[in-house]
Design an enzyme around this catalytic site. Structure first.
Site, PDB file in Angstrom:
ATOM      1  N   ARG A  63      35.919  -0.417  59.522  1.00  9.38           N
ATOM      2  CA  ARG A  63      36.177  -1.451  60.658  1.00  9.38           C
ATOM      3  C   ARG A  63      35.475  -2.810  59.411  1.00  9.38           C
ATOM      4  O   ARG A  63      34.383  -2.384  59.214  1.00  9.38           O
ATOM      5  CB  ARG A  63      35.734  -1.747  61.563  1.00  9.38           C
ATOM      6  N   LYS A 208      40.587  -1.246  67.825  1.00  9.91           N
ATOM      7  CA  LYS A 208      39.356  -1.846  68.257  1.00  9.91           C
ATOM      8  C   LYS A 208      39.232  -3.581  68.686  1.00  9.91           C
ATOM      9  O   LYS A 208      38.512  -3.630  69.540  1.00  9.91           O
ATOM     10  CB  LYS A 208      38.135  -1.454  66.993  1.00  9.91           C
ATOM     11  N   HIS A 227      33.018   2.239  75.927  1.00 12.54           N
ATOM     12  CA  HIS A 227      33.681   2.957  74.596  1.00 12.54           C
ATOM     13  C   HIS A 227      33.044   4.858  74.976  1.00 12.54           C
ATOM     14  O   HIS A 227      32.028   5.011  74.712  1.00 12.54           O
ATOM     15  CB  HIS A 227      32.145   2.413  73.957  1.00 12.54           C
ATOM     16  N   SER A 245      30.058   5.972  67.153  1.00 14.75           N
ATOM     17  CA  SER A 245      30.754   6.670  65.503  1.00 14.75           C
ATOM     18  C   SER A 245      30.210   7.869  65.085  1.00 14.75           C
ATOM     19  O   SER A 245      29.175   7.449  64.882  1.00 14.75           O
ATOM     20  CB  SER A 245      30.987   5.677  64.901  1.00 14.75           C
ATOM     21  N   LYS A 249      31.834  11.810  70.698  1.00 15.39           N
ATOM     22  CA  LYS A 249      33.180  11.689  71.213  1.00 15.39           C
ATOM     23  C   LYS A 249      34.536  12.229  71.071  1.00 15.39           C
ATOM     24  O   LYS A 249      35.178  12.980  72.245  1.00 15.39           O
ATOM     25  CB  LYS A 249      33.790   9.917  71.625  1.00 15.39           C
ATOM     26  N   THR A 250      35.803  12.619  70.070  1.00 15.28           N
ATOM     27  CA  THR A 250      36.589  12.876  69.324  1.00 15.28           C
ATOM     28  C   THR A 250      36.092  13.958  70.314  1.00 15.28           C
ATOM     29  O   THR A 250      37.026  15.289  70.349  1.00 15.28           O
ATOM     30  CB  THR A 250      37.516  12.203  68.774  1.00 15.28           C
ATOM     31  N   ASP A 264      38.000   7.623  73.539  1.00 15.87           N
ATOM     32  CA  ASP A 264      37.776   6.418  72.741  1.00 15.87           C
ATOM     33  C   ASP A 264      37.429   5.472  73.749  1.00 15.87           C
ATOM     34  O   ASP A 264      36.694   4.819  73.462  1.00 15.87           O
ATOM     35  CB  ASP A 264      37.985   6.440  71.281  1.00 15.87           C
ATOM     36  N   ARG A 327      39.964   9.794  58.844  1.00 17.52           N
ATOM     37  CA  ARG A 327      41.316   9.336  59.777  1.00 17.52           C
ATOM     38  C   ARG A 327      42.159  10.232  59.509  1.00 17.52           C
ATOM     39  O   ARG A 327      43.577  10.078  59.438  1.00 17.52           O
ATOM     40  CB  ARG A 327      41.243   8.333  60.048  1.00 17.52           C
TER      41      ARG A 327
HETATM   42  N1  ADP Z   1      26.773  19.335  67.291  1.00 17.33           N
HETATM   43  C1  ADP Z   1      27.767  18.203  66.881  1.00 17.33           C
HETATM   44  N2  ADP Z   1      28.698  17.912  67.933  1.00 17.33           N
HETATM   45  C2  ADP Z   1      30.030  16.680  67.616  1.00 17.33           C
HETATM   46  N3  ADP Z   1      30.146  16.517  66.207  1.00 17.33           N
HETATM   47  C3  ADP Z   1      29.807  17.592  65.192  1.00 17.33           C
HETATM   48  C4  ADP Z   1      29.073  18.223  65.622  1.00 17.33           C
HETATM   49  N4  ADP Z   1      28.057  18.566  64.049  1.00 17.33           N
HETATM   50  C5  ADP Z   1      29.230  18.216  63.902  1.00 17.33           C
HETATM   51  N5  ADP Z   1      29.822  17.456  64.188  1.00 17.33           N
HETATM   52  C6  ADP Z   1      31.164  15.982  63.630  1.00 17.33           C
HETATM   53  O1  ADP Z   1      30.514  15.472  63.934  1.00 17.33           O
HETATM   54  C7  ADP Z   1      32.144  14.644  64.065  1.00 17.33           C
HETATM   55  C8  ADP Z   1      31.586  13.670  64.608  1.00 17.33           C
HETATM   56  O2  ADP Z   1      32.755  12.416  64.791  1.00 17.33           O
HETATM   57  P1  ADP Z   1      34.127  12.380  66.210  1.00 17.33           P
HETATM   58  O3  ADP Z   1      34.224  13.079  66.974  1.00 17.33           O
HETATM   59  O4  ADP Z   1      34.829  11.587  65.837  1.00 17.33           O
HETATM   60  O5  ADP Z   1      32.709  11.219  66.583  1.00 17.33           O
HETATM   61  P2  ADP Z   1      33.188   9.635  67.449  1.00 17.33           P
HETATM   62  O6  ADP Z   1      34.278  10.108  67.789  1.00 17.33           O
HETATM   63  O7  ADP Z   1      32.082  10.165  68.057  1.00 17.33           O
HETATM   64  O8  ADP Z   1      33.555   8.933  65.929  1.00 17.33           O
HETATM   65  C9  ADP Z   1      32.825  15.537  63.287  1.00 17.33           C
HETATM   66  O9  ADP Z   1      33.300  15.252  62.408  1.00 17.33           O
HETATM   67  C10 ADP Z   1      32.051  16.695  63.566  1.00 17.33           C
HETATM   68  O10 ADP Z   1      32.703  17.315  63.360  1.00 17.33           O
HETATM   69  C1  PEP Z   2      37.434   3.838  65.131  1.00 19.26           C
HETATM   70  C2  PEP Z   2      36.781   3.633  65.318  1.00 19.26           C
HETATM   71  O1  PEP Z   2      35.952   4.334  66.178  1.00 19.26           O
HETATM   72  P1  PEP Z   2      34.882   5.763  66.572  1.00 19.26           P
HETATM   73  O2  PEP Z   2      34.253   6.082  65.445  1.00 19.26           O
HETATM   74  O3  PEP Z   2      34.063   6.018  67.779  1.00 19.26           O
HETATM   75  O4  PEP Z   2      36.357   6.706  66.941  1.00 19.26           O
HETATM   76  C3  PEP Z   2      36.054   2.518  64.579  1.00 19.26           C
HETATM   77  O5  PEP Z   2      34.929   2.275  64.885  1.00 19.26           O
HETATM   78  O6  PEP Z   2      36.498   1.914  64.010  1.00 19.26           O
HETATM   79 MN    MN Z   3      35.859   9.137  67.951  1.00 15.48          MN
END
Ligand code: ADP
Ligand code: PEP
Ligand code: MN
Length: 538
Positions: A63, A208, A227, A245, A249-250, A264, A327
């Site tokens: 973003r 977003k 969020h 980010s 979460k995911t 999200d 992504r």
């Molecule tokens: N202990 C952990 N807990 C959660 N994610 C982890 C951990 N260690 C490494 N990771 C990595 O960190 C990243 C978390 O990203 P994601 O789940 O997409 O976050 P969000 O959705 O909050 O943006 C993933 O690539 C995941 O594999």
């Molecule tokens: C797509 C987004 O969300 P997140 O990294 O929390 O998954 C973002 O912040 O641009």
């Molecule tokens: Mn996410």
């Protein structure tokens, strides 16, 4: 019939010309258009061996907050939180001039995709969002990410509540005299119910962008707008995972033992928790089938990869040379265990995810009611300097509600609504560090998953506990299936003094950050629930 009405709608908006209209195209039609040999530049998509197509989003691989503006007018001047950082004001005149650019761009297009979607699962609070784009994969992205109306819903769709016009191929030549940040723009006009985009191709701006609008409309109706990701167990027990980010979460919401609600953006109303979206947007950097099987399996036909390096049709998730923010978007039903429609009852477990690069925060802390409020307003995590692994120059980031970039109202609107719901339904809060500890390594996904299991099955409550000084946090001393010796972060340092020094540093940052809320007596009372420096407690 429908197409004639849509063409009329576009004409009313100011899109004229000789384009071919594609209204809510099927995935098959999108695929054919994406891989067409006529595509130029970033329009091009390529098929990968999993069946997913892969695209590049150009210079914007994330973003662009500095290019994001909201029109300041009678509707917004006293409601939007004009913090000078997240919600940058612009004038109706500048908006009109940028809108003109986007309309001209689309009026010249050979093909226009109009995708009617919903943002929000519940009929009474959802926004009917119409996307107008000229790039097939952008239509694909919003089809994946937003809620797909049924044929019946489309027949009865009526007028959209909000329209997004994506003119990513055009830029604004007048940005300097208009005192804007750059030739790129992402602008919202709440009076016209319009979002316009120029210059950036990053899909996240559309996703977003509408989240920011939900964050405006829902709290004003008394609902929590959050969020966070959400899932629900066999017993109907709902867990929420807040975090900025990259905090997990995911990843953590995709749990084979539970049903995914969403990854999200969620609301919480009198009936329970509901998703805003119809898909997920997962990071794929270093993705593997072993560590994240559910997400790995979701990458198949109809999924859309962004900025992943692809060699001879094979996606290389280990390659971060385009960006670390690689992504994939996919419709939510690519995850095996889901609830549809994406909603469930009230939440009982609230997890705040923080990726602490300083190695100070314990992997899990049990928060009381005031701490739940304090840490929600703080929204601490750390961003790593550059894309370097390790912890060379971590940058602390305090992002209220774990989502400052998307808050359109004052942060306390989000804490008031959330904490109100938590009290009403007896939800318990936990702070989970998915970042680093004294070993210099990131806490393993396996340990974090075991911690989440202990939170969800309640075993964390019966564990023996101790209090971590300075940070003022209560932790369990051991948990089933969690590696020995990691729960107390002090034990991960060869010298406890090293942890203490870092902890004091971080505590000072928490305290300084919280000053902004201290104008209000209620918030001032929360200081005692936060980190404490010795000098203050004497
Ligand atoms: N202990 C952990 N807990 C959660 N994610 C982890 C951990 N260690 C490494 N990771 C990595 O960190 C990243 C978390 O990203 P994601 O789940 O997409 O976050 P969000 O959705 O909050 O943006 C993933 O690539 C995941 O594999
Ligand atoms: C797509 C987004 O969300 P997140 O990294 O929390 O998954 C973002 O912040 O641009
Ligand atoms: Mn996410």
């Amino acid at each position: 019939m429908k197409n004639a009405k849509i063409i009329q709608d576009l004409e009313k908006l100011g899109i004229k010309g000789n384009y071919h209209l594609s209204y809510n195209p099927s995935y098959e039609e999108l695929y054919q258009a994406e891989v067409s040999s006529e595509n130029q530049g970033f329009e091009k998509a390529e098929l990968t061996e999993s069946g997913a197509v892969s695209v590049q989003t150009g210079i914007f691989t994330g973003r662009s907050p500095k290019d994001r503006y909201i029109v300041q007018d009678d509707i917004t001047k006293d409601t939007i939180f004009w913090d000078g950082k997240v919600n940058l004001p612009t004038t109706p005149e500048i908006f009109e001039s940028c809108k003109e650019l986007v309309l001209t761009q689309l009026s010249d297009a050979k093909k226009i995709y109009v995708v009617d979607t919903f943002c929000g699962t519940n009929e009474d609070t959802r926004l009917k969002v119409r996307f107008i784009v000229e790039v097939a994969w952008q239509a694909h992205f919003v089809t994946n990410m937003f809620i797909r109306p049924s044929h019946y819903d489309l027949e009865n769709y009526g007028e959209p509540d909000f329209t997004v016009i994506n003119g990513s191929k055009t830029t604004n030549p007048n940005w300097e005299e208009q005192d804007l940040n750059s030739e790129n723009f992402v602008m919202f006009n709440l009076t016209e119910k319009l979002q316009i985009i120029g210059g950036t191709w990053y899909g996240g701006e559309m996703k977003k962008g509408m989240f920011a609008m939900m964050n405006y409309y829902l709290p004003l109706k008394g609902m929590a707008s959050m969020h966070c990701s959400a899932n629900v167990g066999e017993e109907g027990d709902v867990a929420l995972f807040f975090g900025l980010s990259g905090t997990g979460k995911t990843t953590l919401s995709a749990d084979p033992k539970r049903y995914l609600i969403g990854d999200d953006e969620h609301g919480w109303d009198n009936n329970g928790v509901f998703n805003y979206e119809g898909g997920c947007y997962a990071k794929v950097i270093d993705l593997s089938a072993e560590k994240e099987p559910d997400i790995f399996r979701a990458i198949k036909r109809d999924a859309l990869l962004e900025n992943v390096v692809v060699n001879d049709g094979i996606a290389d998730y280990a390659d971060g040379s385009i960006t670390e923010n690689t992504r994939v978007s996919y419709p939510i039903y690519h995850i095996n265990k889901i609830v549809l429609p994406s909603k469930a009852g009230h939440a009982s477990k609230i997890v705040y995810l923080s990726a602490d690069a300083f190695g100070v925060l314990p992997p899990v802390s049990i928060l009381d009611e005031n701490q739940a409020q304090y840490h929600f307003l703080c929204g601490y995590t750390s961003k790593l300097a550059g894309t370097e692994r390790g912890i060379t120059e971590p940058e602390p980031s305090f992002s209220p509600a774990f989502g400052e970039a998307f808050l359109t109202l004052h942060p306390t609107m989000y804490s008031k609504t959330l904490i109100g719901k938590m009290k009403e339904h007896g939800a318990k809060a936990y702070l989970v560090n998915t970042g680093w500890n004294g070993t210099g390594k990131r806490i393993s996904l396996k340990d974090t998953r075991a911690i989440i299991d202990a939170i969800i099955d309640g075993s964390i409550e019966s564990a023996e506990k101790t209090t971590i000084p300075v940070m003022n946090l209560e932790i369990p001393t051991s948990l089933p299936s969690v590696s020995e010796g990691i729960l107390d972060p002090r034990n991960t340092y060869s010298d406890v003094a090293e942890w203490e020094e870092k902890a004091k540093d971080l505590a000072a940052k928490y305290i300084k950050n919280f000053e902004q809320y201290c104008g209000n007596d209620e918030a001032k009372k929360l200081i005692a629930s936060g980190p404490q420096l010795q000098e203050q407690t004497i």
